[in-house]
Design a protein around this motif. Sequence first.
Motif, PDB file in Angstrom:
ATOM      1  N   THR A 186      44.913  33.640  49.826  1.00 42.55           N
ATOM      2  CA  THR A 186      44.869  32.284  50.383  1.00 42.55           C
ATOM      3  C   THR A 186      43.867  31.423  49.635  1.00 42.55           C
ATOM      4  O   THR A 186      44.141  30.263  49.286  1.00 42.55           O
ATOM      5  CB  THR A 186      44.499  32.333  51.881  1.00 42.55           C
ATOM      6  OG1 THR A 186      45.499  33.069  52.582  1.00 42.55           O
ATOM      7  CG2 THR A 186      44.415  30.935  52.463  1.00 42.55           C
ATOM      8  N   ILE A 187      42.680  31.985  49.376  1.00 46.02           N
ATOM      9  CA  ILE A 187      41.651  31.246  48.641  1.00 46.02           C
ATOM     10  C   ILE A 187      42.159  30.871  47.247  1.00 46.02           C
ATOM     11  O   ILE A 187      42.001  29.742  46.791  1.00 46.02           O
ATOM     12  CB  ILE A 187      40.363  32.083  48.546  1.00 46.02           C
ATOM     13  CG1 ILE A 187      39.745  32.245  49.939  1.00 46.02           C
ATOM     14  CG2 ILE A 187      39.356  31.430  47.602  1.00 46.02           C
ATOM     15  CD1 ILE A 187      38.678  33.308  50.016  1.00 46.02           C
ATOM     16  N   LEU A 188      42.784  31.830  46.580  1.00 45.11           N
ATOM     17  CA  LEU A 188      43.285  31.580  45.228  1.00 45.11           C
ATOM     18  C   LEU A 188      44.347  30.494  45.206  1.00 45.11           C
ATOM     19  O   LEU A 188      44.329  29.606  44.345  1.00 45.11           O
ATOM     20  CB  LEU A 188      43.868  32.876  44.641  1.00 45.11           C
ATOM     21  CG  LEU A 188      44.514  32.760  43.256  1.00 45.11           C
ATOM     22  CD1 LEU A 188      43.458  32.461  42.206  1.00 45.11           C
ATOM     23  CD2 LEU A 188      45.265  34.033  42.901  1.00 45.11           C
ATOM     24  N   ILE A 210      50.521  44.229  51.556  1.00 46.71           N
ATOM     25  CA  ILE A 210      51.440  43.233  52.111  1.00 46.71           C
ATOM     26  C   ILE A 210      50.730  42.002  52.670  1.00 46.71           C
ATOM     27  O   ILE A 210      51.358  40.951  52.874  1.00 46.71           O
ATOM     28  CB  ILE A 210      52.295  43.893  53.223  1.00 46.71           C
ATOM     29  CG1 ILE A 210      53.523  43.049  53.547  1.00 46.71           C
ATOM     30  CG2 ILE A 210      51.447  44.153  54.460  1.00 46.71           C
ATOM     31  CD1 ILE A 210      54.524  42.979  52.433  1.00 46.71           C
ATOM     32  N   GLY A 211      49.435  42.070  52.923  1.00 47.92           N
ATOM     33  CA  GLY A 211      48.714  40.919  53.466  1.00 47.92           C
ATOM     34  C   GLY A 211      48.809  39.686  52.589  1.00 47.92           C
ATOM     35  O   GLY A 211      48.745  38.551  53.091  1.00 47.92           O
ATOM     36  N   VAL A 212      48.990  39.887  51.297  1.00 47.73           N
ATOM     37  CA  VAL A 212      49.122  38.771  50.353  1.00 47.73           C
ATOM     38  C   VAL A 212      50.312  37.885  50.730  1.00 47.73           C
ATOM     39  O   VAL A 212      50.262  36.660  50.573  1.00 47.73           O
ATOM     40  CB  VAL A 212      49.273  39.305  48.906  1.00 47.73           C
ATOM     41  CG1 VAL A 212      49.553  38.177  47.929  1.00 47.73           C
ATOM     42  CG2 VAL A 212      48.028  40.071  48.497  1.00 47.73           C
ATOM     43  N   MET A 213      51.371  38.482  51.239  1.00 49.36           N
ATOM     44  CA  MET A 213      52.586  37.744  51.579  1.00 49.36           C
ATOM     45  C   MET A 213      52.305  36.655  52.627  1.00 49.36           C
ATOM     46  O   MET A 213      52.877  35.566  52.576  1.00 49.36           O
ATOM     47  CB  MET A 213      53.663  38.703  52.080  1.00 49.36           C
ATOM     48  CG  MET A 213      55.001  38.043  52.366  1.00 49.36           C
ATOM     49  SD  MET A 213      56.244  39.248  52.924  1.00 49.36           S
ATOM     50  CE  MET A 213      56.486  40.226  51.438  1.00 49.36           C
ATOM     51  N   PHE A 214      51.413  36.939  53.568  1.00 51.54           N
ATOM     52  CA  PHE A 214      51.152  36.014  54.660  1.00 51.54           C
ATOM     53  C   PHE A 214      50.322  34.800  54.234  1.00 51.54           C
ATOM     54  O   PHE A 214      50.187  33.839  54.993  1.00 51.54           O
ATOM     55  CB  PHE A 214      50.466  36.750  55.811  1.00 51.54           C
ATOM     56  CG  PHE A 214      51.322  37.806  56.428  1.00 51.54           C
ATOM     57  CD1 PHE A 214      52.302  37.477  57.350  1.00 51.54           C
ATOM     58  CD2 PHE A 214      51.189  39.135  56.060  1.00 51.54           C
ATOM     59  CE1 PHE A 214      53.120  38.440  57.905  1.00 51.54           C
ATOM     60  CE2 PHE A 214      52.003  40.111  56.605  1.00 51.54           C
ATOM     61  CZ  PHE A 214      52.973  39.770  57.536  1.00 51.54           C
ATOM     62  N   SER A 222      50.751  35.744  40.315  1.00 54.65           N
ATOM     63  CA  SER A 222      49.472  36.234  40.839  1.00 54.65           C
ATOM     64  C   SER A 222      49.668  37.076  42.092  1.00 54.65           C
ATOM     65  O   SER A 222      48.968  38.074  42.308  1.00 54.65           O
ATOM     66  CB  SER A 222      48.547  35.053  41.156  1.00 54.65           C
ATOM     67  OG  SER A 222      48.258  34.316  39.994  1.00 54.65           O
ATOM     68  N   SER A 223      50.631  36.692  42.935  1.00 54.88           N
ATOM     69  CA  SER A 223      50.864  37.447  44.171  1.00 54.88           C
ATOM     70  C   SER A 223      51.421  38.838  43.873  1.00 54.88           C
ATOM     71  O   SER A 223      51.187  39.777  44.638  1.00 54.88           O
ATOM     72  CB  SER A 223      51.802  36.678  45.106  1.00 54.88           C
ATOM     73  OG  SER A 223      53.090  36.532  44.545  1.00 54.88           O
ATOM     74  N   ILE A 224      52.152  38.984  42.763  1.00 59.99           N
ATOM     75  CA  ILE A 224      52.614  40.320  42.357  1.00 59.99           C
ATOM     76  C   ILE A 224      51.410  41.217  42.091  1.00 59.99           C
ATOM     77  O   ILE A 224      51.309  42.342  42.586  1.00 59.99           O
ATOM     78  CB  ILE A 224      53.505  40.240  41.095  1.00 59.99           C
ATOM     79  CG1 ILE A 224      54.802  39.489  41.387  1.00 59.99           C
ATOM     80  CG2 ILE A 224      53.815  41.645  40.583  1.00 59.99           C
ATOM     81  CD1 ILE A 224      55.670  39.259  40.156  1.00 59.99           C
ATOM     82  N   VAL A 225      50.460  40.672  41.312  1.00 60.32           N
ATOM     83  CA  VAL A 225      49.266  41.437  40.939  1.00 60.32           C
ATOM     84  C   VAL A 225      48.426  41.744  42.180  1.00 60.32           C
ATOM     85  O   VAL A 225      47.979  42.882  42.392  1.00 60.32           O
ATOM     86  CB  VAL A 225      48.438  40.662  39.898  1.00 60.32           C
ATOM     87  CG1 VAL A 225      47.171  41.425  39.545  1.00 60.32           C
ATOM     88  CG2 VAL A 225      49.265  40.393  38.641  1.00 60.32           C
ATOM     89  N   ALA A 254      43.902  42.272  55.649  1.00 57.18           N
ATOM     90  CA  ALA A 254      43.130  41.038  55.796  1.00 57.18           C
ATOM     91  C   ALA A 254      42.489  40.634  54.478  1.00 57.18           C
ATOM     92  O   ALA A 254      42.446  39.457  54.125  1.00 57.18           O
ATOM     93  CB  ALA A 254      42.066  41.214  56.879  1.00 57.18           C
ATOM     94  N   GLU A 255      42.006  41.612  53.748  1.00 55.53           N
ATOM     95  CA  GLU A 255      41.373  41.332  52.459  1.00 55.53           C
ATOM     96  C   GLU A 255      42.367  40.675  51.504  1.00 55.53           C
ATOM     97  O   GLU A 255      42.048  39.699  50.817  1.00 55.53           O
ATOM     98  CB  GLU A 255      40.837  42.637  51.857  1.00 55.53           C
ATOM     99  CG  GLU A 255      40.083  42.435  50.545  1.00 55.53           C
ATOM    100  CD  GLU A 255      39.606  43.745  49.958  1.00 55.53           C
ATOM    101  OE1 GLU A 255      39.067  43.722  48.839  1.00 55.53           O
ATOM    102  OE2 GLU A 255      39.784  44.795  50.606  1.00 55.53           O
ATOM    103  N   GLY A 256      43.583  41.208  51.462  1.00 53.39           N
ATOM    104  CA  GLY A 256      44.611  40.631  50.598  1.00 53.39           C
ATOM    105  C   GLY A 256      44.998  39.234  51.029  1.00 53.39           C
ATOM    106  O   GLY A 256      45.167  38.343  50.194  1.00 53.39           O
ATOM    107  N   PHE A 257      45.125  39.023  52.337  1.00 57.93           N
ATOM    108  CA  PHE A 257      45.474  37.712  52.871  1.00 57.93           C
ATOM    109  C   PHE A 257      44.418  36.670  52.501  1.00 57.93           C
ATOM    110  O   PHE A 257      44.734  35.579  52.014  1.00 57.93           O
ATOM    111  CB  PHE A 257      45.629  37.802  54.388  1.00 57.93           C
ATOM    112  CG  PHE A 257      45.731  36.455  55.061  1.00 57.93           C
ATOM    113  CD1 PHE A 257      46.893  35.704  54.980  1.00 57.93           C
ATOM    114  CD2 PHE A 257      44.653  35.930  55.769  1.00 57.93           C
ATOM    115  CE1 PHE A 257      46.986  34.460  55.596  1.00 57.93           C
ATOM    116  CE2 PHE A 257      44.737  34.695  56.385  1.00 57.93           C
ATOM    117  CZ  PHE A 257      45.903  33.959  56.295  1.00 57.93           C
TER     118      PHE A 257
END
Length: 235
Positions: free
Chosen positions: A106-108, A151-155, A141-144, A99-102
């Motif tokens: 998303t904000i960024l 994996i939450g970043v992907m969503f 940025s999503s790589i970093v 959730a933290e990554g998502f």
Amino acid sequence: MVLFGTIVNGLAIVAGAWIGVKLKHFSAGMRETVMKAIGLAVVVLGFTMALEGQEFLLIIFSLALGGVLGERWNLEGKLNEIGNWLERRMKRKSGGKMAEGFVAATILFVVGAMAIIGALDSGFRNDHSVLLTKSMLDGFSSIVFAAAMGIGVMFSALPVVLYQGSIALAATFIVQWVPETWLDMIISEITAVGGIMIIGIGLNLLGIPKIRIANLLPALIVAVVLVLIYSQWFS
């Protein structure tokens, strides 16, 4: 295709997050060099857009009045508050790193001038150059982020596509209702105003003292109003 830039942006986030999950080691020096290289490219893109304006005085007035309104309303501060509120709420609900990554991603990717300007450009004139440049930024940025947060970043690609796609589609409806002569001028002046703001984003990426770009967003609306007034009374 109006949504081409938005779809590429979403795919870039997904691809970047997948790479980030697989790639755990990413040096700070490499990250800084690549981000500054992209920053230089963003500045060049901004200059090419800024030169498309026809009435420079309208551009100056739009940025000046828009900046006054943005600072008075503290748009950048409010956007940051929304981002912080979302982050706190999501952490309370799940407390997990996913959730933290998502939320952080998303904000960024969503809260920024480039998303709005790029989506408007896609809708008004089917030009996706801003969103394609943003796709490179977001993908990297999503790589970093994914390497650090999982994996939450992907969503985060989903809210990005919904947000930018909605703006682009709304812009296409506006195109159908505005007279062509007025529309051409609106597009050129909005592109120029947006280009100057894109230059500011590039300078921020280069580490030059921060420009509060979000506080300039009202300039886009002011530019439309001034163009309509100009077209009605002076042309």
